[in-house]
Design an enzyme around this catalytic site. Structure first.
Site, PDB file in Angstrom:
ATOM      1  N   ASP A   1      68.508 101.393 -45.652  1.00  0.00           N
ATOM      2  CA  ASP A   1      67.468 101.182 -44.654  1.00  0.00           C
ATOM      3  C   ASP A   1      66.329 100.406 -45.305  1.00  0.00           C
ATOM      4  OD1 ASP A   1      66.004 101.510 -42.215  1.00  0.00           O
ATOM      5  OD2 ASP A   1      67.044 103.403 -41.919  1.00  0.00           O
TER       6      ASP A   1
ATOM      7  N   GLU B   1      66.714  96.111 -36.480  1.00  0.00           N
ATOM      8  CA  GLU B   1      66.233  96.899 -35.344  1.00  0.00           C
ATOM      9  C   GLU B   1      65.174  96.086 -34.614  1.00  0.00           C
ATOM     10  OE1 GLU B   1      64.496 101.370 -34.484  1.00  0.00           O
ATOM     11  OE2 GLU B   1      63.637 100.189 -36.118  1.00  0.00           O
TER      12      GLU B   1
ATOM     13  N   ASP C   1      66.605 108.217 -34.051  1.00  0.00           N
ATOM     14  CA  ASP C   1      65.441 108.074 -33.163  1.00  0.00           C
ATOM     15  C   ASP C   1      65.762 108.380 -31.707  1.00  0.00           C
ATOM     16  OD1 ASP C   1      63.511 107.401 -35.045  1.00  0.00           O
ATOM     17  OD2 ASP C   1      63.929 105.253 -34.928  1.00  0.00           O
TER      18      ASP C   1
ATOM     19  N   ASP D   1      64.402  98.121 -40.396  1.00  0.00           N
ATOM     20  CA  ASP D   1      63.578  98.882 -39.468  1.00  0.00           C
ATOM     21  C   ASP D   1      62.563  97.981 -38.767  1.00  0.00           C
ATOM     22  OD1 ASP D   1      62.736 101.632 -38.568  1.00  0.00           O
ATOM     23  OD2 ASP D   1      60.846 100.969 -39.474  1.00  0.00           O
TER      24      ASP D   1
END
Length: 557
Positions: free
Chosen positions: A98, A256, A333, A199
């Site tokens: 990530d 993302e 999430d 992210d």
């Protein structure tokens, strides 16, 4: 269809805090993940995506990073990480890290230096602005409630944070910021990491104009997301990142990107290989947002199937031959998929979970399985605010129920029970022993009480379980080019009970029929002429009769 390895894989997302505790401190860790690699290998997945494991004060469960090149001590050491990476590769899988570079922690060395002065090396590493009339520079509201600005007396300025106050946004317009980020990326790629999940990467280019924006009626703040996403230099920065770093390694990347459309994805993740490989879009998981825009995602409204079909079909058709889809129902999430998109009623949960998996995995794109999805893990359905851990959920409850009083507490608790990120973060359910086999001591977050009958051991023992069904889905996908590369054709978009579509590749056609209801329905797509029923969640085939939550996949040659 241009065949690239990221198109052929199935990704499994591991939330490290909740996967497996190996040293009995109640928190999942790297060695715990290593212990479970045989399970993931047998499931059939190709890539493991880890949520952040970097050093962090944990204001947002690791998404506030204080040191990108150190491991969070509760997860282990860098030696533990190196051993895990080596073990993943020996098991024939790859590792996706990530990458969180829209913001850092306010405990990061860069920010600590930046807040000291307007004139040092790190002064412009973040987005600082002078007060306006003694207040915040504008009316932007954080994604985690309240203002997106926090005042620092040392500089007599405010800094921007799209999320929590402990997550200051980096200033990507500063070349030194980008240089440092690229250097950090090389640190991990040189270790042998196989790619990054990035992210909120479409937040990194902020608009030139930082003036106030229209706010929803009655609200003090304007939602920040539509203001700062897809900024003027985003494509430039993504392509620069590719030139400077990504193109020099054989890696997989997924960005993302909330608030994006298919035409945006084609710019940022074109198949020419100059940007990212794919993006995470949010259209299908935002369909049930509250009609009161002040409340945003907080709702318990059920998704209309026709809207879901329209959203997913738009991305299937919009990216075909131009970009690549990432396929997901839930992640760290999002609430649990079976609870949200179908039903977690014990009568139908197993059928519904298999139906959802089939509907998604038969589409064009790279599927992502979130830990426990392959077991049909459900929402926890909490009923008290003190049961929540997630900063977003807690802040939203207090803002909308306590401060603004626009939602009654019980109503807001219903919204949290349906949408809170905590639903997906309960520990993985391995067996029916103490704490579901996750840890021998009290976990950092309570296990869902239904672990007694929803767990890996129960699933392994039952050849008709969701787990065994997911293994079959993955094997079939690996075996058929038609599933991975075929074109998409939606059938009957106005059908509010069944989601049906075809895939076409060469002379082969795939027909997928999924009943999203608990009713018996009839559908005729000439399935009686199929050469083979590839997979179904019922033991027999009733032809045109589609039973509750039934899913069927037919092959025509």
């Amino acid at each position: 269809m241009n065949k690239q390895w990221f198109k052929d894989v199935v990704v499994y997302q591991v939330y490290p805090m909740s996967f497996q505790d190996s040293n009995n401190d109640g928190i999942g860790d790297l060695n715990g993940i290593k212990e479970r690699l045989p399970y993931l290998q047998k499931l059939g997945v190709d890539v493991i995506w880890l949520n952040p494991i970097y050093e962090s004060p944990n204001q947002d469960n690791g998404y506030d990073i204080s040191n990108y090149e150190k491991i969070q001590p509760v997860f282990g050491t860098m030696d533990d990480f190196n051993d895990l990476l080596d073990a993943i590769h020996k098991h024939g899988m790859k590792l996706l890290m990530d990458l969180v570079v829209n913001h850092t922690s306010d405990q990061h060395r860069w920010f600590k230096e930046s807040k000291k002065s307007r004139h040092n090396k790190y002064a412009d590493f973040y987005i600082w602005r002078d007060p306006v009339d003694g207040h915040e520079p504008n009316n932007w509201g954080s994604n985690f409630s309240g203002s997106a600005w926090t005042y620092v007396p040392e500089r007599k300025q405010y800094y921007l944070h799209s999320f929590a106050s402990g997550q200051p946004d980096l200033n990507w317009d500063n070349p030194e910021v980008r240089k440092n980020v690229y250097q950090m990326m090389r640190f991990w790629l040189d270790k042998g990491v196989d790619g990054f999940r990035m992210d909120v990467i479409n937040y990194i280019s902020k608009p030139k104009d930082l003036s106030s924006a229209p706010a929803p009626n009655g609200s003090k703040y304007a939602p920040i997301e539509p203001i700062v996403t897809n900024g003027p230099h985003l494509n430039d920065y993504i392509h620069e990142m590719n030139r400077e770093v990504l193109s020099k390694y054989n890696v997989m990347t997924v960005g993302e990107m909330p608030n994006t459309k298919p035409e945006d994805a084609v710019k940022y993740a074109n198949l020419d290989g100059k940007g990212l490989n794919m993006i995470f879009q949010f259209e299908h998981v935002k369909l049930s947002a509250n009609s009161n825009k002040r409340l945003g995602k907080w709702s318990d409204k059920k998704i209309r199937l026709t809207e879901l079909k329209k959203a997913l079909s738009r991305w299937q058709n919009g990216l075909d031959g131009r970009s690549w889809n990432s396929l997901y129902w839930n992640n760290h999430d999002q609430p649990r998929a079976v609870s949200r998109f179908a039903t977690d009623d014990p009568k139908y949960r197993i059928l519904a979970a298999k139906m959802l998996g089939t509907t998604l995995h038969m589409m064009q794109g790279t599927p992502y399985v979130y830990e426990g999805e392959e077991l049909g893990m459900t929402n926890n359905h909490y009923h008290d605010i003190h049961q929540y851990e997630d900063v977003e959920s807690i802040n939203a409850y207090h803002q909308f129920s306590d401060k603004e009083k626009i939602v009654k507490p019980n109503t807001m608790l219903n919204y949290l029970a349906d949408r809170s990120r905590d639903n997906s973060r309960t520990p993985m359910q391995w067996n029916n022993d103490q704490n579901a086999g996750f840890s021998k001591v009290k976990p950092w977050y309570p296990v869902n009480p239904n672990y007694k009958y929803i767990n890996v051991d129960v699933e392994k023992a039952n050849p008709y379980s969701i787990l065994h069904y997911y293994q079959r889905l993955i094997r079939i996908r690996h075996h058929l080019d038609l599933i991975r590369y075929g074109n998409y054709e939606e059938l009957d978009p106005d059908d509010d009970q069944a989601f049906s579509y075809k895939r076409h590749y060469g002379k082969q056609t795939l027909l997928v029929i999924s009943n999203f209801t608990d009713k018996v329905i009839e559908r005729d797509y000439k399935q009686d002429r199929a050469n083979e029923l590839l997979i179904s969640n019922y033991p027999d085939d009733k032809g045109r009769t589609i039973r509750p939550y039934e899913t069927k996949v037919y092959l025509f040659i």
